[in-house]
Design an enzyme around this catalytic site. Sequence first.
Site, PDB file in Angstrom:
ATOM      1  N   CYS A   1       0.784  -1.235   0.000  1.00  0.00           N
ATOM      2  CA  CYS A   1       0.000   0.000   0.000  1.00  0.00           C
ATOM      3  C   CYS A   1       0.821   1.293   0.000  1.00  0.00           C
ATOM      4  O   CYS A   1       0.506   2.194  -0.791  1.00  0.00           O
ATOM      5  CB  CYS A   1      -1.058  -0.005   1.103  1.00  0.00           C
TER       6      CYS A   1
ATOM      7  N   ARG B   1       7.430 -10.927   5.050  1.00  0.00           N
ATOM      8  CA  ARG B   1       6.992 -10.713   6.427  1.00  0.00           C
ATOM      9  C   ARG B   1       7.695 -11.710   7.319  1.00  0.00           C
ATOM     10  O   ARG B   1       7.771 -12.903   6.998  1.00  0.00           O
ATOM     11  CB  ARG B   1       5.481 -10.931   6.557  1.00  0.00           C
TER      12      ARG B   1
ATOM     13  N   GLN C   1       1.354 -10.885  -3.436  1.00  0.00           N
ATOM     14  CA  GLN C   1      -0.056 -10.554  -3.305  1.00  0.00           C
ATOM     15  C   GLN C   1      -0.569 -10.032  -4.630  1.00  0.00           C
ATOM     16  O   GLN C   1       0.086  -9.199  -5.259  1.00  0.00           O
ATOM     17  CB  GLN C   1      -0.238  -9.473  -2.239  1.00  0.00           C
TER      18      GLN C   1
ATOM     19  N   ASP D   1      -2.439  -7.717  -5.404  1.00  0.00           N
ATOM     20  CA  ASP D   1      -2.982  -6.575  -4.693  1.00  0.00           C
ATOM     21  C   ASP D   1      -3.668  -5.583  -5.627  1.00  0.00           C
ATOM     22  O   ASP D   1      -3.425  -5.586  -6.833  1.00  0.00           O
ATOM     23  CB  ASP D   1      -1.816  -5.856  -3.995  1.00  0.00           C
TER      24      ASP D   1
ATOM     25  N   HIS E   1      -5.260  -1.314  -5.134  1.00  0.00           N
ATOM     26  CA  HIS E   1      -5.740  -0.220  -4.301  1.00  0.00           C
ATOM     27  C   HIS E   1      -6.714   0.586  -5.124  1.00  0.00           C
ATOM     28  O   HIS E   1      -6.401   0.999  -6.236  1.00  0.00           O
ATOM     29  CB  HIS E   1      -4.562   0.608  -3.794  1.00  0.00           C
TER      30      HIS E   1
ATOM     31  N   LYS F   1     -11.951  -5.481   7.577  1.00  0.00           N
ATOM     32  CA  LYS F   1     -11.831  -6.216   6.315  1.00  0.00           C
ATOM     33  C   LYS F   1     -12.840  -7.339   6.185  1.00  0.00           C
ATOM     34  O   LYS F   1     -13.331  -7.880   7.167  1.00  0.00           O
ATOM     35  CB  LYS F   1     -10.416  -6.773   6.169  1.00  0.00           C
TER      36      LYS F   1
ATOM     37  N   HIS G   1      -8.190  -1.636  -0.069  1.00  0.00           N
ATOM     38  CA  HIS G   1      -7.103  -2.570  -0.369  1.00  0.00           C
ATOM     39  C   HIS G   1      -7.811  -3.889  -0.647  1.00  0.00           C
ATOM     40  O   HIS G   1      -8.726  -4.235   0.083  1.00  0.00           O
ATOM     41  CB  HIS G   1      -6.199  -2.848   0.836  1.00  0.00           C
TER      42      HIS G   1
END
Length: 635
Positions: free
Chosen positions: A333, A362, A380, A382, A384, A463, A509
């Site tokens: 993000c 991570r 990911q 991902d 946005h 979420k 997200h």
Amino acid sequence: MLKIEFKNGDQREYPEGITLLQVAEEISTKMAKNAVVAVFNGELADLNTRVQEDGSLEIIGFEDERARSVYRHSSAHVLAQAVKRLWPDTKLAIGPSIDKGFYYDFDSSHTFTPDDFKLIEDEMNKIIDADYPIIRKELNRDDALKFFAERNEVYKVELIEELPEEAVISVYQQGEFVDLCAGPHVPSTGRLKVIKLTSLAGAYWRGSEDNKMLQRIYGTSFPQKAMLDDYLHKLEEAKKRDHRRLGRELGLFVVLEEGPGFPFFLPKGMIIRNELEKFWREEHRKAGYHEIRTPIILSRDLWEKSGHWEHYKENMYFTKIDEQDYAIKPMNCPGGMLVYKQNLHSYRELPLRTAEMGLVHRHELSGVLHGLMRVRAFTQDDAHIFMLPEQIIDEIKGVIDLVDRFYSLFGFTYHVELSTKPEKAMGSDEIWEMATKALARALEEKGLDYKVNEGDGAFYGPKIDFHLRDSLDRTWQCGTIQLDFLMPEKFDLTYIGEDGGKHRPVMLHRVIYGSIERFIGILTEHFGGAFPTWLAPVQVRILPITERQHDYGRKVLRELENEDIRVEIDDRSEKVGYKIREGQMQRIPYLLIVGDREAEQGSVAVRHRKQGDLGPRPLQEFKVMIKEEIAGKVI
RNA sequence: GCCGAUGUGGCUCAGUGGCAGAGCAGCUGAUUCGUAAUCAGCAGGUCGCCGGUUCGAAUCCGGCCAUCGGCUCCA
């Protein structure tokens, strides 16, 4: 006399004080024999309950999920009784039924090992053979506290102390054993037939890391030996679908000691991965996303600004470049924010959907690593989405649709959770409530059932989570949609509104696969390695019967290659049965056997990995068929 | 990170104080075969790593690492 109404609508009269089990016996001895528990006036009740009022009655057996849970719960009590007999200084914590069995948590000076299972099971069987009646007693709070305090059952005392004032405190007794328990239970220990202890684990008292670690013994139980055997057999079958095993056997991926939590993708695994990404890009283009890529390493300042430094530090890896602090991104993000800020945005551009296949790292605790499902580096899928406040619900609904489109394509069933504000969160309660309500509203408007997962949100927003099951029925979070009012604030994101002034966009997200790695793990187990043809690393293998057909086989190979079909030829001097066996074990969708007959006719003998020998057909016909199957992404 | 178990050739596993083994896979040769394993030969190991005990350690002891099953935590 009391009136009791049965599920089929019959009504009969019985003397006051009759037990529910006696009622069952009067109706059918067979039903009484298989009975586990009663449902009286809609509530689960012991079969030993004496009836004092009119009511409706249903007698349920092991085939009913509610009864199964009672059966396993009683099994847990028998486990505790056996353990107390063998190691009397053991203190009891809790022992519920779970999905496929039960467990009991103990605090004991004895360290249990799997070698103890035989001993404990034997003792459990003695208790079952003794057929102790299981008797419910209700105690007042003081008596209950005194009772368990005298027995040094400190965990039980703690549980009683925390029961609400008005709670009925009940204990269940079987032989010399008494346990604090709300019940209900089977009427006597002899009702339990086949028990098996399955595993051992540490478990924190009350599930908190700050508490003492207890020893948990897991087991399962069934009314018939054959059911246990069936269960164990299914477990073995499920283990054969384990993605870690299939990943190695099929040459897809591997996790090595040299990189714990950092998976390697092998050539065949990369084909699956690339196909998934290709599909993903097509779908996202259609859904109005545009793709970006942001750096893996970004400066400390950025992570301080985003709040990760404060809220996510323990999970992050760091490095220094020219004496300056940098972090390896654990999320995409902040990078996405910077991309947004590269231009001034008009309200006309919103919703602005930026997608990124972002590799994040991570630091996960060593004990949680699990094949591809839980790793320390993952990609990911991902995105946005920057939007106007009034676009929130529609955008969330759009993402829900996209998730469903993807998951249905693979034939997945999934469940949805709504995770709310965690302890360590940024932002005010008002903002969180607004965001949580928006997510809930979108789910409701889509008519999706969901479970609320209190306190499990991300630190910047609530979420919606989409969970998929692995071969052992463990669930893994894959897709997620997170609504965020805070990052746009922190990064001072703006758009120019209709009024010509600056306004703050809202952000979503979201991921669909979640992590490509985890998703491939789930896919592998879901299909047991037999990936749909469009994903299969090798779609066709040609098996010439003898060397005489090698030329023809290679011609077939070239023709299929020209159609972009992933095809190979097994021209080793082995018998066709051997080649078929290997092809089957590799889960190759189609094996084409070519002998003299096929070479002569320009045909191929098609063998499907599941349907077996489909017989010969012209090569052209096979080509058309498999191309349709691939294009249609048939599962 | 915590609890318990496990770690021997690419894979599955035997070996529990005295010369490191088997099957599969691999390689070589023979075989040319019609829907789930053809035969023979060869090669392959720092017994997870480090230290200790012992005349001698894959084996016993300690530490570490990794894996597996849980717990806690998360895509």
